[in-house]
Design a protein around this motif. Structure first.
Motif, PDB file in Angstrom:
ATOM      1  N   HIS A  58      21.092  -7.432   2.628  1.00 34.11           N
ATOM      2  CA  HIS A  58      21.603  -7.188   1.114  1.00 34.11           C
ATOM      3  C   HIS A  58      20.993  -8.392   0.198  1.00 34.11           C
ATOM      4  O   HIS A  58      21.544  -9.457   0.335  1.00 34.11           O
ATOM      5  CB  HIS A  58      23.040  -7.242   0.985  1.00 34.11           C
ATOM      6  CG  HIS A  58      23.366  -7.021  -0.517  1.00 34.11           C
ATOM      7  ND1 HIS A  58      23.732  -5.712  -0.761  1.00 34.11           N
ATOM      8  CD2 HIS A  58      23.997  -7.749  -1.340  1.00 34.11           C
ATOM      9  CE1 HIS A  58      24.040  -5.496  -1.833  1.00 34.11           C
ATOM     10  NE2 HIS A  58      24.396  -6.876  -2.149  1.00 34.11           N
ATOM     11  N   ILE A  59      20.013  -7.757  -0.686  1.00 32.13           N
ATOM     12  CA  ILE A  59      19.321  -8.716  -1.561  1.00 32.13           C
ATOM     13  C   ILE A  59      19.108  -8.493  -3.005  1.00 32.13           C
ATOM     14  O   ILE A  59      19.048  -7.188  -3.098  1.00 32.13           O
ATOM     15  CB  ILE A  59      17.906  -9.100  -1.001  1.00 32.13           C
ATOM     16  CG1 ILE A  59      17.759  -9.635   0.700  1.00 32.13           C
ATOM     17  CG2 ILE A  59      17.002 -10.060  -1.704  1.00 32.13           C
ATOM     18  CD1 ILE A  59      16.604  -9.606   1.209  1.00 32.13           C
ATOM     19  N   ASN A  60      19.645  -9.224  -3.924  1.00 31.34           N
ATOM     20  CA  ASN A  60      19.373  -8.842  -5.224  1.00 31.34           C
ATOM     21  C   ASN A  60      20.316  -7.520  -5.519  1.00 31.34           C
ATOM     22  O   ASN A  60      19.586  -6.741  -6.104  1.00 31.34           O
ATOM     23  CB  ASN A  60      18.070  -8.719  -5.692  1.00 31.34           C
ATOM     24  CG  ASN A  60      17.196 -10.027  -5.738  1.00 31.34           C
ATOM     25  OD1 ASN A  60      17.707 -11.132  -5.828  1.00 31.34           O
ATOM     26  ND2 ASN A  60      15.733  -9.836  -5.525  1.00 31.34           N
ATOM     27  N   ASN A  61      21.383  -7.529  -4.833  1.00 27.62           N
ATOM     28  CA  ASN A  61      22.386  -6.447  -5.207  1.00 27.62           C
ATOM     29  C   ASN A  61      21.657  -5.322  -4.661  1.00 27.62           C
ATOM     30  O   ASN A  61      21.880  -4.020  -5.264  1.00 27.62           O
ATOM     31  CB  ASN A  61      22.716  -6.295  -6.778  1.00 27.62           C
ATOM     32  CG  ASN A  61      23.597  -7.486  -7.235  1.00 27.62           C
ATOM     33  OD1 ASN A  61      24.319  -8.163  -6.486  1.00 27.62           O
ATOM     34  ND2 ASN A  61      23.097  -8.044  -8.255  1.00 27.62           N
ATOM     35  N   MET A  62      20.990  -5.211  -3.609  1.00 26.94           N
ATOM     36  CA  MET A  62      20.304  -4.265  -3.048  1.00 26.94           C
ATOM     37  C   MET A  62      20.468  -4.178  -1.501  1.00 26.94           C
ATOM     38  O   MET A  62      20.475  -5.124  -1.116  1.00 26.94           O
ATOM     39  CB  MET A  62      18.746  -3.832  -3.545  1.00 26.94           C
ATOM     40  CG  MET A  62      18.427  -3.517  -4.991  1.00 26.94           C
ATOM     41  SD  MET A  62      16.721  -3.368  -5.249  1.00 26.94           S
ATOM     42  CE  MET A  62      16.005  -4.668  -4.347  1.00 26.94           C
TER      43      MET A  62
END
Length: 141
Positions: A58-62
């Motif tokens: 889960h990175i940068n709200n993705m």
């Protein structure tokens, strides 16, 4: 380029077949284009489906997922040695994930697969002018 876009749109409109520009670009002859159209009209897809053990993050709200395996002969495979390398984020020096490390045996398999694909596949049998045209089109998009 514009003629390919027009061909894709007209095919979609008149034949009811949904094509992408890539379908047209990769068909270096009209015969290959017709084969792609027939396959699509029969409900098939020209894009392969890849199966792999996904690394999920889960990175940068993705939520993202990607393979950490080797890609040899059209498949994601584990390294025969069972060894891994650490993939490090250069900005933060944090571990992203462990990726399979190719050994000599894996490299030999990859080279053999690439050689076979070149000599027996569509790219190797395509004339150099068509290959150059495709590369130019991809680079100019």
């Amino acid at each position: 380029m514009q003629e390919n876009i027009t061909l894709v749109e007209e095919t979609k409109e008149k034949a009811g077949v949904s094509l992408e520009n890539e379908d047209v670009y990769m068909a270096s002859t009209f015969k290959e284009f017709v084969q792609v159209m027939v396959l699509k009209m029969r409900g098939g897809d020209t894009k392969p489906v890849f199966e792999y053990d996904a690394i999920k993050m889960h990175i940068n709200n993705m939520d993202i997922e990607f393979p950490n395996q080797l890609f040899i002969d059209g498949q994601f495979v584990d390294a025969t040695s069972g060894k891994f390398l650490k993939s490090i984020n250069p900005a933060t020096e944090e571990l992203i994930c462990d990726v399979h490390a190719a050994g000599k045996e894996d490299v030999d398999k990859a080279v053999a697969a690439a050689k076979k694909a070149f000599y027996e596949g569509p790219w190797g049998t395509m004339n150099a002018r068509d290959r150059g045209t495709l590369i130019f089109r991809y680079l100019s998009d």
